[in-house]
Design a protein around this motif. Structure first.
Motif, PDB file in Angstrom:
ATOM      1  N   LEU A 100     -69.449   1.446 -54.879  1.00 24.46           N
ATOM      2  CA  LEU A 100     -68.720   0.803 -55.953  1.00 24.46           C
ATOM      3  C   LEU A 100     -69.025  -0.566 -56.037  1.00 24.46           C
ATOM      4  N   LEU A 101     -69.407  -1.191 -57.283  1.00 19.83           N
ATOM      5  CA  LEU A 101     -69.728  -2.528 -57.560  1.00 19.83           C
ATOM      6  C   LEU A 101     -68.784  -3.089 -58.004  1.00 19.83           C
ATOM      7  N   LEU A 102     -68.020  -4.113 -57.671  1.00 16.49           N
ATOM      8  CA  LEU A 102     -66.988  -5.018 -58.360  1.00 16.49           C
ATOM      9  C   LEU A 102     -67.338  -6.255 -58.891  1.00 16.49           C
ATOM     10  N   LEU A 103     -67.419  -6.621 -60.207  1.00 16.54           N
ATOM     11  CA  LEU A 103     -67.746  -7.623 -60.816  1.00 16.54           C
ATOM     12  C   LEU A 103     -66.516  -8.325 -61.230  1.00 16.54           C
ATOM     13  N   GLY A 104     -65.897  -9.401 -60.580  1.00 17.37           N
ATOM     14  CA  GLY A 104     -64.700 -10.296 -60.900  1.00 17.37           C
ATOM     15  C   GLY A 104     -64.282 -10.987 -59.886  1.00 17.37           C
ATOM     16  N   ASP A 105     -63.339 -11.744 -60.040  1.00 16.45           N
ATOM     17  CA  ASP A 105     -62.561 -12.438 -59.203  1.00 16.45           C
ATOM     18  C   ASP A 105     -61.183 -11.792 -58.748  1.00 16.45           C
ATOM     19  N   PHE A 106     -60.738 -12.070 -57.576  1.00 19.17           N
ATOM     20  CA  PHE A 106     -59.189 -11.754 -57.058  1.00 19.17           C
ATOM     21  C   PHE A 106     -58.294 -12.637 -57.678  1.00 19.17           C
ATOM     22  N   SER A 107     -57.198 -11.920 -58.081  1.00 24.71           N
ATOM     23  CA  SER A 107     -56.229 -12.722 -58.745  1.00 24.71           C
ATOM     24  C   SER A 107     -55.614 -14.077 -57.862  1.00 24.71           C
ATOM     25  N   ASN A 108     -55.598 -13.798 -56.506  1.00 19.79           N
ATOM     26  CA  ASN A 108     -55.014 -14.855 -55.617  1.00 19.79           C
ATOM     27  C   ASN A 108     -55.527 -14.393 -54.129  1.00 19.79           C
ATOM     28  N   PRO A 109     -55.395 -15.257 -53.052  1.00 16.61           N
ATOM     29  CA  PRO A 109     -56.054 -15.002 -51.818  1.00 16.61           C
ATOM     30  C   PRO A 109     -55.202 -13.917 -51.357  1.00 16.61           C
ATOM     31  N   TYR A 110     -54.032 -13.657 -51.552  1.00 10.89           N
ATOM     32  CA  TYR A 110     -53.192 -12.466 -50.488  1.00 10.89           C
ATOM     33  C   TYR A 110     -53.817 -11.187 -51.405  1.00 10.89           C
ATOM     34  N   GLU A 111     -54.193 -11.205 -52.636  1.00 12.51           N
ATOM     35  CA  GLU A 111     -54.650  -9.921 -53.261  1.00 12.51           C
ATOM     36  C   GLU A 111     -55.749  -9.511 -52.551  1.00 12.51           C
ATOM     37  N   ARG A 112     -56.879 -10.581 -52.294  1.00 15.08           N
ATOM     38  CA  ARG A 112     -58.094 -10.466 -51.698  1.00 15.08           C
ATOM     39  C   ARG A 112     -58.035  -9.849 -50.376  1.00 15.08           C
ATOM     40  N   LYS A 113     -57.190 -10.420 -49.392  1.00 16.55           N
ATOM     41  CA  LYS A 113     -56.852 -10.045 -48.220  1.00 16.55           C
ATOM     42  C   LYS A 113     -56.445  -8.619 -47.986  1.00 16.55           C
ATOM     43  N   LYS A 114     -55.346  -8.236 -48.778  1.00 16.55           N
ATOM     44  CA  LYS A 114     -54.717  -7.071 -48.782  1.00 16.55           C
ATOM     45  C   LYS A 114     -55.736  -5.939 -49.368  1.00 16.55           C
ATOM     46  N   PHE A 115     -56.610  -6.109 -50.236  1.00 19.74           N
ATOM     47  CA  PHE A 115     -57.721  -5.216 -50.534  1.00 19.74           C
ATOM     48  C   PHE A 115     -58.679  -4.944 -49.731  1.00 19.74           C
ATOM     49  N   ILE A 116     -59.225  -6.031 -49.186  1.00 19.63           N
ATOM     50  CA  ILE A 116     -60.051  -5.764 -47.793  1.00 19.63           C
ATOM     51  C   ILE A 116     -59.610  -5.026 -46.656  1.00 19.63           C
ATOM     52  N   ASP A 117     -58.422  -5.379 -46.391  1.00 18.85           N
ATOM     53  CA  ASP A 117     -57.579  -4.487 -45.200  1.00 18.85           C
ATOM     54  C   ASP A 117     -57.513  -3.181 -45.604  1.00 18.85           C
ATOM     55  N   LEU A 118     -57.133  -2.813 -47.011  1.00 16.21           N
ATOM     56  CA  LEU A 118     -57.264  -1.460 -47.200  1.00 16.21           C
ATOM     57  C   LEU A 118     -58.520  -0.790 -47.448  1.00 16.21           C
ATOM     58  N   THR A 119     -59.685  -1.217 -47.564  1.00 16.18           N
ATOM     59  CA  THR A 119     -60.863  -0.766 -47.337  1.00 16.18           C
ATOM     60  C   THR A 119     -61.436  -0.525 -46.124  1.00 16.18           C
ATOM     61  N   ARG A 120     -60.711  -1.372 -45.295  1.00 18.63           N
ATOM     62  CA  ARG A 120     -61.358  -1.073 -43.767  1.00 18.63           C
ATOM     63  C   ARG A 120     -60.349   0.217 -43.195  1.00 18.63           C
ATOM     64  N   ARG A 121     -59.124   0.272 -43.462  1.00 18.76           N
ATOM     65  CA  ARG A 121     -58.392   1.273 -43.172  1.00 18.76           C
ATOM     66  C   ARG A 121     -58.900   2.668 -43.623  1.00 18.76           C
ATOM     67  N   LEU A 122     -59.251   2.594 -44.730  1.00 18.09           N
ATOM     68  CA  LEU A 122     -59.827   4.019 -45.485  1.00 18.09           C
ATOM     69  C   LEU A 122     -61.201   4.114 -45.024  1.00 18.09           C
ATOM     70  N   GLY A 123     -61.910   3.221 -44.290  1.00 17.89           N
ATOM     71  CA  GLY A 123     -63.079   3.700 -43.881  1.00 17.89           C
ATOM     72  C   GLY A 123     -64.296   3.702 -44.864  1.00 17.89           C
TER      73      GLY A 123
END
Length: 383
Positions: free
Chosen positions: A234-257
């Motif tokens: 999955l290609l993502l083109l764009g910026d995160f709305s804030n650093p908290y959203e970025r961290k939460k998103f990346i953490d979830l990708t790890r948990r989902l494998g």
């Protein structure tokens, strides 16, 4: 006809700012005199637009100023230009009260017509809260802006705006919808398409990486597709709305494998954006809040069929290349069905390109010019 436009053009801004940037450039080709007052526009954008022949008479800074103070400053500035430049009509390029109220007050004091290009329903929803509580001052200011707009003919980029406001009982009394509200850069798109780059991404998303754009739905969809079909990219083109959203998103990708399957390309513009998008097969857009998504239009322009939520904004895309779904389960099923059938993707890709060709910035600028004429006619009939 001399028109004074209040705008905040920015090629790297939100959708309405991007639209203003391109429409201003293409309005210069239409035989009317455009004068522009910009608000908080980066200096390099102002210089670029001036070098393109756009007559920016002032760039007003409101950053750090209380909004009512800035409105007063804008009113004084606009009235001076109305007098000095013999202005026939004032146009606000935004529905935000910071733009609408100076246009309304200046026009009323100068006794000339005015209108608004309404690009979203968010800024004029008086009940919208940016915290735990609704701000009383924001509520009153927004209600005043709505009341002002109901005393002119306004022009919407999408009828979804009227739909959303009418649900709240605050729809516009006098409005029309622009024929072609936005455009695409088909020349740049064609260069990328002609390069015939390999499809290295199965899926793509483009837009603000924010919760209202459905970024967590994207992760659910990818994780399900991986379990039920095969690994995908999955290609993502764009910026995160804030650093908290970025961290939460990346953490979830790890948990989902699925961390290795998410390719974050960041914010891109122009040919770099289109060429990266051309490497994908299917576009996903699980946004909950859009009015007229230029991201979906750009994906269609690059020949990507798009899968979106079955919400009012999706019904504007009258093409089979936009697939509407009503549940996450439907989303997953449509993704798997599409990826399994290359002939199906190729057929929808042709439909997508054909549909997108009507959206050009020349056509968008011409639609706005027609809106100015309609507004003048409306005012003269009323007087």
């Amino acid at each position: 006809m001399n028109v004074l436009i209040i705008s905040s053009p920015n090629i790297k801004g939100r959708g309405g700012q991007v639209r203003s940037y391109y429409v201003l450039k293409h309005l210069s080709r239409i035989p009317i005199e455009n004068y522009v007052v910009t608000i908080d526009t980066p200096h390099h954008i102002v210089n670029e637009l001036r070098n393109s022949g756009i007559n920016i008479v002032n760039n007003i800074s409101c950053n750090g100023s209380e909004i009512n103070t800035c409105i007063a400053k804008l009113v004084r500035n606009i009235i001076k230009h109305i007098t000095d430049l013999n202005i026939d009509m004032v146009v606000s390029h935004s529905e935000h009260p910071l733009f609408v109220l100076p246009a309304f007050i200046s026009s009323a004091l100068s006794n000339i017509p005015w209108t608004v290009i309404v690009q979203s329903h968010m800024y004029i929803n008086p009940y919208l809260s940016y915290g735990r509580y609704v701000s009383i001052t924001r509520f009153l200011r927004t209600m005043l802006a709505l009341r002002a707009m109901n005393n002119t003919l306004v022009h919407l980029v999408s009828d979804v705006i009227q739909h959303e406001l009418s649900r709240l009982g605050i729809g516009f009394r006098n409005y029309d919808v622009l024929e072609i509200p936005v455009g695409l850069d088909h020349e740049l798109m064609k260069l990328c398409l002609n390069a015939n780059q390999p499809k290295v991404y199965d899926l793509a998303f483009m837009g603000a990486l924010a919760v209202e754009k459905g970024i967590y739905d994207l992760l659910y969809i990818v994780s399900k597709v991986v379990r039920e079909y095969k690994p995908v990219r999955l290609l993502l083109l764009g910026d995160f709305s804030n650093p908290y959203e970025r961290k939460k998103f990346i953490d979830l990708t790890r948990r989902l494998g699925i961390e290795e399957m998410i390719i974050y390309a960041g914010y891109k513009v122009g040919m770099e954006k289109y060429c990266e998008l051309s490497k994908a097969r299917v576009f996903l857009f699980p946004s909950y809040v859009d009015v007229l998504s230029i991201s979906v239009l750009e994906a269609l322009g690059m020949g990507l069929p798009a899968i979106v939520w079955d919400l009012p904004y999706a019904h504007q895309f009258r093409t089979n290349a936009v697939i509407r779904v009503r549940s996450r389960r439907d989303f997953v099923n449509k993704v798997i069905t599409s990826l399994r059938d290359q002939a199906y993707i190729e057929r929808l890709s042709k439909e997508a390109r054909s549909f997108a060709m009507q959206y050009t910035w020349d056509a968008a600028a011409n639609s706005e010019y027609k809106a100015y004429i309609k507004s003048l006619s409306w005012w003269y009939r009323r007087s």
